[in-house]
Design a protein around this motif. Structure first.
Motif, PDB file in Angstrom:
ATOM      1  N   GLU A  48     -40.872 -11.095  36.443  1.00  0.00           N
ATOM      2  CA  GLU A  48     -41.406 -11.179  37.728  1.00  0.00           C
ATOM      3  C   GLU A  48     -41.968 -12.825  37.830  1.00  0.00           C
ATOM      4  N   LEU A  49     -42.723 -13.521  36.968  1.00  0.00           N
ATOM      5  CA  LEU A  49     -43.093 -14.577  37.026  1.00  0.00           C
ATOM      6  C   LEU A  49     -41.965 -15.553  37.208  1.00  0.00           C
ATOM      7  N   LEU A  50     -40.765 -15.441  36.311  1.00  0.00           N
ATOM      8  CA  LEU A  50     -39.559 -16.118  36.561  1.00  0.00           C
ATOM      9  C   LEU A  50     -39.055 -16.130  37.925  1.00  0.00           C
ATOM     10  N   TRP A  51     -38.989 -15.064  38.568  1.00  0.00           N
ATOM     11  CA  TRP A  51     -38.691 -14.932  40.201  1.00  0.00           C
ATOM     12  C   TRP A  51     -39.716 -15.642  41.159  1.00  0.00           C
ATOM     13  N   ILE A  87     -43.376  -4.756  52.035  1.00  0.00           N
ATOM     14  CA  ILE A  87     -42.594  -5.803  52.529  1.00  0.00           C
ATOM     15  C   ILE A  87     -41.839  -6.554  51.403  1.00  0.00           C
ATOM     16  N   TYR A  88     -42.922  -6.843  50.572  1.00  0.00           N
ATOM     17  CA  TYR A  88     -42.567  -7.659  49.399  1.00  0.00           C
ATOM     18  C   TYR A  88     -41.828  -6.878  48.109  1.00  0.00           C
ATOM     19  N   GLY A  89     -42.170  -5.918  47.942  1.00  0.00           N
ATOM     20  CA  GLY A  89     -41.687  -5.116  46.804  1.00  0.00           C
ATOM     21  C   GLY A  89     -41.236  -3.843  47.117  1.00  0.00           C
ATOM     22  N   CYS A  90     -41.403  -3.210  48.110  1.00  0.00           N
ATOM     23  CA  CYS A  90     -41.252  -1.830  48.846  1.00  0.00           C
ATOM     24  C   CYS A  90     -42.082  -0.908  48.017  1.00  0.00           C
ATOM     25  N   LEU A 135     -46.962  -8.547  41.029  1.00  0.00           N
ATOM     26  CA  LEU A 135     -46.024  -9.260  41.720  1.00  0.00           C
ATOM     27  C   LEU A 135     -44.804  -8.499  41.358  1.00  0.00           C
ATOM     28  N   ASN A 136     -43.975  -8.105  42.243  1.00  0.00           N
ATOM     29  CA  ASN A 136     -42.695  -7.044  42.053  1.00  0.00           C
ATOM     30  C   ASN A 136     -41.807  -7.346  43.093  1.00  0.00           C
ATOM     31  N   LEU A 137     -41.191  -8.441  43.255  1.00  0.00           N
ATOM     32  CA  LEU A 137     -40.204  -8.703  44.303  1.00  0.00           C
ATOM     33  C   LEU A 137     -38.820  -7.761  44.409  1.00  0.00           C
TER      34      LEU A 137
END
Length: 561
Positions: free
Chosen positions: A41-44, A22-25, A118-120
């Motif tokens: 990704e930290l910036l996002w 859901i978060y990053g497909c 983390l990978n939005l």
């Protein structure tokens, strides 16, 4: 012949798949990673957190601004000349945006707790950007058009601050599980120190926040002043059309001690009750005088005004969403209401021996009574037979002359002044918006024998805060709601509040220490444990467990055919 290598066994991790999917497909196992999150990704993640905080403040603002929704809708009406409840789309979009962003934040925290990178997903990045920009634009718009409403945040914190503090403390304490896991799992000492210092700074900040929380409801109950009187603002406009006889009668049924209204003067010198500058919103003028819909209400004679219907609009527009609660008989009464004159209101107040306060609007230039509006209105007050002590006189113009002609009137100011200035001008009462004074001002006016009435107070939490502050009376559009508030919503002694504060801090501190110790012990033996590691021996697994078996590789060997 075919030679098989040992089968590799995977545990099914549906929850983790849903979180990363859901978060990053990243639905597949091979798409996930335990590598450090990239700087991009930290910036996002920072942008997501910023959007969440901004939406949280925006959501809280509109939640507490419920007291002034009607004021906001009137503001929109004065701009568009069409009545609509503008709070509904704002609340709907705010709730949807806040729910969406909160869900993403929870998913991000789950990633951190599970040690996942983390990978939005780019679609979420578009959604976060849209939510951030929309909220910023909305905040700027409110700041330019309804800036005074921002005061509702510090005022409401006097009622909600102690409880929001406990909620924030519980949330940050719960985050200790994730923080402790990160510190225990990290291999770099610098990272451990930075994370630990940041978390402890936030936690210690919350521990001392109560030192800066001030609320008039933190007081000894023996010092609580009598319940503030409630004045019906435009009568009881949530139960009947504003400024009609029926509205004032409904307010009297709610045990109000006074009635407040706005007064204009017709071309034949009759003061009548009208909040707007035109008759378009609260009458059927579009049917009777369609070509004069936007004319100033003061340029009509009393005969024409009195024959307009002042009730059907209430049933049609349902400004407070209360029409469905009315009986058929009440709806019939409402449908037959007409515009009320000042003299009618004064006679009603005289009969029930209640106070009347009205704002007198000067007629526009060119009006027959442009120069004599004060004296003509004063004559109506004297002719009505109402005791002068029941009338709060607010116009500043010719106040000295009014005091000579009617010395019994209660001189009231609509402008905030010092107690000394008020006494010099013979003014004994103040009528102000609730955000124009603070607790210290209220105490100073009370000590100087200046009675203070604040408007518009519709919500029990605001009524409770003002009660604890020592306000003598409030003006409300919801007397039927305030009638159900016989005591402040909450009242806590200083010692009780101190005990609650210290207890919450000690419990939080104990939980945080316990979590860090447990996480350190838990991670010590499996410091490099990978929750998705492949178990090369299927034999150690019991057949009863629900596992998925995947054949990674088949090696074919044998004699050539």
């Amino acid at each position: 012949m075919v030679k098989h290598q040992p089968l590799q066994v995977y545990e099914r991790q549906l929850c983790l798949s849903c979180i990363t999917g859901i978060y990053g497909c990243r639905w597949k196992r091979y798409q996930r990673s335990h590598d450090d999150t990239t700087k991009w990704e930290l910036l996002w993640s920072f942008i997501l957190l910023l959007t969440f905080c901004l939406l949280l403040v925006w959501f809280y603002f509109w939640w507490e601004a419920n007291n002034d929704y009607n004021e906001f809708n009137l503001f929109l009406y004065n701009r568009s000349r069409k009545w609509s409840d503008g709070t509904i789309p704002i609340l709907a979009t705010t709730a949807a945006g806040f729910t969406y962003i909160s869900f993403l934040v929870i998913l991000a925290l789950c990633h951190v707790a599970a040690g996942q990178q983390l990978n939005l997903h780019w679609l979420h990045k578009i959604g976060v950007t849209a939510a951030l920009l929309t909220t910023i634009i909305a905040v700027i718009s409110v700041n330019q058009t309804w800036w005074k409403e921002w005061d509702v945040i510090p005022i409401s914190l006097q009622a909600t601050g102690p409880f929001l503090h406990i909620g924030a403390l519980a949330a940050v304490t719960a985050l200790s599980w994730i923080v402790a896991g990160q510190v225990a799992r990290a291999e770099k000492t610098t990272f451990q120190v930075v994370v630990l210092l940041l978390y402890l700074s936030v936690l210690l900040g919350l521990y001392v926040v109560p030192l800066y929380i001030t609320s008039p409801c933190v007081m000894d109950s023996t010092n609580l002043k009598p319940r503030p009187d409630v004045i019906g603002h435009q009568g009881a406009p949530m139960l009947a059309p504003e400024n009609t006889i029926l509205s004032f009668q409904r307010a009297l049924q709610m045990n109000v001690t006074g009635l407040e209204t706005d007064v204009a003067i017709s071309t034949d010198g009759v003061p009548f009750l009208m909040r707007d500058h035109t008759l378009q919103r609260t009458t059927d003028i579009e049917k009777i005088f369609p070509e004069r819909q936007i004319d100033d209400a003061s340029f009509f004679n009393w005969s024409d005004i009195h024959h307009l219907n002042a009730g059907r609009w209430f049933l049609k527009d349902d400004p407070f969403w209360t029409v469905h609660t009315l009986s058929q008989r009440e709806k019939q009464l409402i449908a037959n209401q007409t515009v009320c004159s000042l003299e009618q209101l004064l006679r009603l107040a005289s009969y029930f021996n209640i106070t009347v306060v009205f704002r007198l609007r000067r007629p526009p230039p060119g009006h027959p009574y442009y120069h004599s509006w004060i004296s003509d209105t004063l004559q109506v007050v004297q002719r009505s037979g109402v005791p002068q002590s029941l009338v709060m006189w607010t116009p500043n113009e010719d106040r000295a002359q009014v005091r000579l002609l009617a010395p019994g009137l209660v001189q009231t100011s609509l402008e905030k002044q010092s107690p000394q200035s008020l006494h010099e001008h013979g003014i004994s009462r103040l009528l102000l918006r609730y955000n124009q004074v603070n607790t210290q001002d209220i105490r100073e006016f009370s000590q100087s024998n200046i009675s203070l009435t604040l408007y518009t107070v519709n919500e029990p939490w605001l009524y409770s805060v003002l009660w604890c502050s020592g306000v003598s009376s409030v003006s409300s559009e919801a007397p039927h709601i305030l009638r159900k508030v016989p005591y402040p919503i909450w009242l806590m002694g200083p010692d009780e509040y101190c005990l609650l504060w210290v207890s919450a801090d000690l419990i939080s501190f104990a939980v945080v220490i316990g979590v860090f110790i447990f996480q350190k012990f838990r991670m010590s033996g499996v410091h490099h444990y990978n929750p998705e590691q492949i178990m090369l021996s299927a034999a150690v697994r019991r057949s009863s467990r629900d596992i998925s078996v995947m054949k990674e590789k088949l090696i074919f060997s044998g004699q050539p055919q």
